[in-house]
Scaffold this active site. Structure first.
Site, PDB file in Angstrom:
ATOM      1  N   CYS A 193     -10.653  -2.751  -3.549  1.00 13.08           N
ATOM      2  CA  CYS A 193      -9.663  -3.691  -3.922  1.00 13.08           C
ATOM      3  C   CYS A 193     -10.740  -5.179  -4.462  1.00 13.08           C
ATOM      4  O   CYS A 193     -10.597  -5.793  -5.598  1.00 13.08           O
ATOM      5  CB  CYS A 193      -8.835  -4.228  -2.817  1.00 13.08           C
ATOM      6  SG  CYS A 193      -7.728  -3.139  -2.607  1.00 13.08           S
TER       7      CYS A 193
ATOM      8  N   ASN B 152       0.850  -1.080  -0.229  1.00 12.60           N
ATOM      9  CA  ASN B 152      -0.090   0.010   0.047  1.00 12.60           C
ATOM     10  C   ASN B 152       0.878   1.255   0.122  1.00 12.60           C
ATOM     11  O   ASN B 152       2.136   1.392   0.539  1.00 12.60           O
ATOM     12  CB  ASN B 152      -1.224   0.031   1.167  1.00 12.60           C
ATOM     13  CG  ASN B 152      -0.512  -0.213   2.537  1.00 12.60           C
ATOM     14  OD1 ASN B 152       0.584  -0.880   2.598  1.00 12.60           O
ATOM     15  ND2 ASN B 152      -1.072   0.158   3.544  1.00 12.60           N
ATOM     16  N   ILE B 153       0.443   2.360  -0.866  1.00 17.15           N
ATOM     17  CA  ILE B 153       1.009   3.645  -0.884  1.00 17.15           C
ATOM     18  C   ILE B 153      -0.131   4.700  -0.562  1.00 17.15           C
ATOM     19  O   ILE B 153      -0.892   4.570  -1.240  1.00 17.15           O
ATOM     20  CB  ILE B 153       1.568   3.742  -2.335  1.00 17.15           C
ATOM     21  CG1 ILE B 153       2.360   2.534  -2.700  1.00 17.15           C
ATOM     22  CG2 ILE B 153       2.209   5.077  -2.659  1.00 17.15           C
ATOM     23  CD1 ILE B 153       2.912   2.261  -4.213  1.00 17.15           C
ATOM     24  N   GLU B 154       0.315   5.449   0.615  1.00 13.97           N
ATOM     25  CA  GLU B 154      -0.588   6.140   1.143  1.00 13.97           C
ATOM     26  C   GLU B 154      -0.076   7.634   0.601  1.00 13.97           C
ATOM     27  O   GLU B 154       0.739   7.887  -0.016  1.00 13.97           O
ATOM     28  CB  GLU B 154      -0.629   6.141   2.485  1.00 13.97           C
ATOM     29  CG  GLU B 154      -1.108   5.085   3.369  1.00 13.97           C
ATOM     30  CD  GLU B 154      -1.264   5.199   4.861  1.00 13.97           C
ATOM     31  OE1 GLU B 154      -1.671   4.167   5.364  1.00 13.97           O
ATOM     32  OE2 GLU B 154      -0.526   6.150   5.263  1.00 13.97           O
TER      33      GLU B 154
ATOM     34  N   CYS C 170      -4.007   0.630  -2.349  1.00 11.86           N
ATOM     35  CA  CYS C 170      -3.857  -0.792  -1.589  1.00 11.86           C
ATOM     36  C   CYS C 170      -2.814  -1.456  -2.317  1.00 11.86           C
ATOM     37  O   CYS C 170      -2.722  -1.318  -3.525  1.00 11.86           O
ATOM     38  CB  CYS C 170      -5.495  -1.397  -1.457  1.00 11.86           C
ATOM     39  SG  CYS C 170      -6.553  -0.455  -0.414  1.00 11.86           S
TER      40      CYS C 170
ATOM     41  N   GLU D 227      -3.139  -4.777  -2.797  1.00  9.03           N
ATOM     42  CA  GLU D 227      -3.646  -5.774  -3.963  1.00  9.03           C
ATOM     43  C   GLU D 227      -4.064  -4.952  -5.163  1.00  9.03           C
ATOM     44  O   GLU D 227      -3.415  -5.355  -6.173  1.00  9.03           O
ATOM     45  CB  GLU D 227      -5.156  -6.333  -3.643  1.00  9.03           C
ATOM     46  CG  GLU D 227      -5.320  -7.016  -2.195  1.00  9.03           C
ATOM     47  CD  GLU D 227      -5.630  -6.073  -0.958  1.00  9.03           C
ATOM     48  OE1 GLU D 227      -4.969  -4.786  -0.904  1.00  9.03           O
ATOM     49  OE2 GLU D 227      -6.187  -6.296  -0.125  1.00  9.03           O
TER      50      GLU D 227
END
Length: 135
Positions: free
Chosen positions: A89, A42-44, A53, A55
């Site tokens: 997702c 995940n990359i916020e 997310c 996935e």
């Protein structure tokens, strides 16, 4: 690839997650029908809605490389129960995964649960819902 190996790949990529806000790193590992592996974390973003997310990162990486036939996916997080994919997702997964695609959810305590795409998102919205009866 064995389920345990796939979960291990998800655990490893989880360590590269960018989560300065939630402090909730998640890893995912996706295997194509021909055995090619794609991982994602995940990359916020400070603007929360544009966060991606794990996935979806793995799926989008595979799609961007020309892969569209998927066999199974594993997702891992530090949760009490095997971590379930979020609704966004699940919707993306339903676009690209056949109903019998295996989804392995897991946590850092060795617990896992395997479901099919159809089990994890029954009665999903899809391309067939965009057609009109007169077409």
């Amino acid at each position: 690839m064995k389920k345990e190996e796939l979960i291990q790949q998800a655990k490893e990529v989880r360590q590269r997650a960018y989560t300065p806000y939630s402090k909730f790193p998640v890893g995912a590992a996706l295997v194509t029908e021909d055995g090619t592996l794609f991982t994602g974390c995940n990359i916020e973003n400070a603007a929360y809605p544009v966060t991606c997310c794990a996935e979806r990162v793995a799926i989008f990486k595979a799609i961007s490389e020309g892969y569209t036939n998927f066999k199974e996916l594993a997702v891992v997080a530090d949760t009490k129960r095997p971590v379930p994919p979020c609704g966004s997702c699940r919707q993306v997964m339903s676009e690209f995964f056949p109903p019998q695609t295996k989804i392995h959810t897991s946590n850092l305590y060795g617990e896992s649960r395997t479901m099919t795409m159809e089990e994890i998102l029954p009665f999903s919205f899809g391309a067939m819902d965009l057609t009109h009866e007169d077409e």
